[in-house]
Design a protein around this motif. Structure first.
Motif, short mmCIF file in Angstrom:
data_model
loop_
_atom_site.label_atom_id
_atom_site.label_comp_id
_atom_site.label_asym_id
_atom_site.label_seq_id
_atom_site.Cartn_x
_atom_site.Cartn_y
_atom_site.Cartn_z
N LEU A 53 6.35 -36.99 20.01
CA LEU A 53 5.73 -38.32 18.92
C LEU A 53 6.53 -38.37 17.36
O LEU A 53 7.20 -39.13 17.23
N GLN A 54 6.18 -37.64 16.90
CA GLN A 54 6.87 -37.48 16.12
C GLN A 54 8.48 -36.58 15.72
O GLN A 54 8.96 -36.60 14.46
N PHE A 79 -1.88 -29.69 15.75
CA PHE A 79 -1.85 -31.23 16.56
C PHE A 79 -2.01 -30.87 17.69
O PHE A 79 -2.09 -30.47 18.12
N LEU A 112 -0.08 -42.55 13.83
CA LEU A 112 1.70 -42.39 13.88
C LEU A 112 2.22 -43.46 13.60
O LEU A 112 1.86 -44.78 13.71
N LYS A 113 3.46 -43.68 12.68
CA LYS A 113 4.08 -45.07 12.58
C LYS A 113 4.79 -46.01 13.70
O LYS A 113 5.98 -45.54 13.58
N TRP A 172 1.30 -34.50 20.06
CA TRP A 172 1.80 -34.89 18.88
C TRP A 172 3.31 -34.58 18.68
O TRP A 172 3.72 -35.65 17.75
N TYR A 173 4.12 -33.48 19.07
CA TYR A 173 5.15 -32.97 18.48
C TYR A 173 6.41 -33.66 19.25
O TYR A 173 7.40 -33.64 18.18
N GLU A 232 -0.68 -28.58 5.39
CA GLU A 232 -0.79 -29.48 5.93
C GLU A 232 -1.27 -28.83 7.89
O GLU A 232 -2.49 -29.40 8.65
N THR A 290 8.19 -29.59 11.74
CA THR A 290 7.10 -30.78 11.66
C THR A 290 8.00 -31.77 10.52
O THR A 290 7.89 -32.89 10.25
N GLN A 336 9.66 -40.16 15.92
CA GLN A 336 8.90 -41.25 14.53
C GLN A 336 10.30 -40.86 13.70
O GLN A 336 10.28 -41.16 13.03
N ARG A 337 10.36 -39.15 13.14
CA ARG A 337 11.42 -38.59 12.15
C ARG A 337 13.30 -39.01 12.56
O ARG A 337 13.95 -38.54 11.65
N LEU A 348 -4.34 -40.03 14.49
CA LEU A 348 -3.69 -39.03 14.22
C LEU A 348 -2.20 -40.45 13.10
O LEU A 348 -1.53 -39.56 12.61
#
Length: 452
Positions: A43-44, A36, A75-76, A40-41, A339, A333, A47-48, A73
């Protein structure tokens, strides 16, 4: 829970001035870390932890590319992009100042290059318990010292933060970069007299994860002298803890600390308002008795010594983070190791271990690959051997090539029969057939060059 009380901001407008060898104009936040892009990290991570909306600050010229990459990617998250002029010298505090009108609550600020394995909930809880103005995350430094640096051999001087804090309360009392001093660090007598038990440490890393009261951003909006969060804003606020707030005229105002100073006086902003009382009462996080009545309070949160955390802001940390991704990916992650390899890639090799492989990459049979990050759209032809290396997007490796402990830039081509060890290959560079090089930097910028 975090989204209920905090807004999230990810700063991704940095120009990567300490990564010119591998960037050459590309967005720093899109550098690959495992399968990724780097951005992304954080942001993820948000999100978590229940965040659904994030403000992302980017350079205007890079906005479209970053937006398109993140959309793929899935992301939600609802990402609200705020772009700054590419030709401006905009620091991290400047970025916060530019989005200040969007800030309606306390904020969680992360840098796009913070790759950290952390549970945010204890940080948010401590922020409320201490009623902190600012809280910063500190990690054990030195996580990137076990890699062999590719490129020309040179003396490497690790970046170090010098942080003074009270062990009992974790209150931050002093903060500076070691590069600001030559041989000795000078501390004020007043600081030492008031805090005789202060601990001074150079073994902690500022992770560039900050939780801030809304008033800090409001203060930035009217104080244009502060350009960087770490180098200017934090030391400025930390020093203000040592000053007595101005006296309050009798029968005046809503706060114990309210006065009528000039507009950019920090104490005018650092007030405990009725809204703060409501937030404190309704907070989903646990609370305890406040440790101090001073209106400005800066605290550190110390991550577990076993927790992984790096700021990917130079070549060493970039390579180190990629080589460690196989160990930390599940904890980092919440994903499984499966993944790490994209389902859209074609992998015919039977000798591939500990490799992260991006989208639409082709790895031929009769290849041997161990502990590599191979990004999107790469081609690895037969009879090759690649170890401990990072191949960025669109790299082509022809037959009978050996690559060991190298970073290969975007769309570079390694022609057949080449042997490369401890090298950095710049983006779009073509390594001629049969080339044998060790500990060099090859780039189209100057053909073949050495870095001092």
């Amino acid at each position: 829970m975090g989204q209920l009380e905090f807004q999230a901001i990810v700063l991704a407008a940095g120009k990567g001035t300490r990564l010119p060898e591998i960037l050459e104009g590309r967005p720093k936040c899109l550098l690959p870390i495992g399968p990724f892009p780097m951005i992304w990290y954080p942001l993820q991570l948000l999100q978590r932890h229940g965040f659904t909306e994030v403000i992302v600050v980017v350079q205007e010229s890079e906005k479209s590319e970053i937006q398109q990459r993140l959309e793929r990617l899935q992301l939600k998250l609802k990402l609200d992009y705020y772009s700054i002029p590419t030709d401006s010298e905009c620091g991290t505090a400047d970025s916060l100042r530019l989005v200040s009108d969007k800030i309606k609550s306390d904020v969680v600020v992360l840098s796009c290059d913070s790759i950290i394995e952390i549970n945010l909930y204890p940080l948010l809880s401590k922020f409320r318990e201490k009623d902190a103005s600012v809280q910063l995350l500190l990690l054990e430094s030195g996580k990137d010292q076990d890699v062999v640096m590719p490129g020309p051999k040179s003396k490497y001087k690790a970046e170090k933060d010098i942080i003074g804090y009270d062990k009992a309360t974790s209150r931050v009392l002093f903060m500076a970069s070691a590069s600001d001093f030559e041989e000795t660090v000078k501390l004020s007598g007043h600081l030492l007299r008031e805090n005789p038990d202060m601990i001074i440490s150079s073994s902690m890393l500022d992770a560039h994860v900050y939780i801030m009261k809304k008033w800090v951003v409001e203060y930035l909006a009217v104080t244009e002298l502060l350009s960087a969060v770490k180098g200017e804003l934090l030391p400025h606020i930390i020093k203000k803890q040592l000053l007595q707030p101005p006296a309050v005229p009798e029968n005046d105002g809503a706060s114990e600390y309210t006065a009528k100073p000039k507009v950019d006086d920090i104490f005018q902003f650092a007030v405990y308002t009725e809204m703060d009382k409501k937030i404190d009462k309704a907070s989903v996080f646990n609370k305890e008795e406040k440790a101090t009545s001073h209106p400005i309070r800066c605290y550190a949160y110390f991550a577990d010594s076993k927790a992984f955390g790096l700021r990917v802001n130079n070549v060493r940390s970039f390579l180190s983070c990629n080589l460690k991704i196989f160990e930390i990916f599940p904890a980092l992650t919440g994903f499984t190791e499966r993944e790490l390899v994209s389902q859209s890639s074609s992998i015919k090799s039977t000798q591939i271990t500990k490799c992260a492989v991006g989208d639409m990459t082709t790895i031929s049979e009769k290849t041997s690959l161990n502990q590599n990050v191979i990004a999107n759209g790469c081609t690895v032809q037969p009879k090759t051997r690649i170890n401990n290396s990072v191949l960025m997007d669109g790299v082509t490796v022809e037959e009978t090539v050996v690559i060991d402990n190298c970073i290969v830039g975007e769309k570079a081509v390694i022609k057949s029969g080449s042997v490369l060890k401890n090298c950095i290959i710049g983006p779009h560079f073509v390594v001629a057939a049969g080339t044998k090089k060790e500990s060099v930097y090859l780039s189209n910028a100057d053909g073949f060059m050495t870095i001092d």
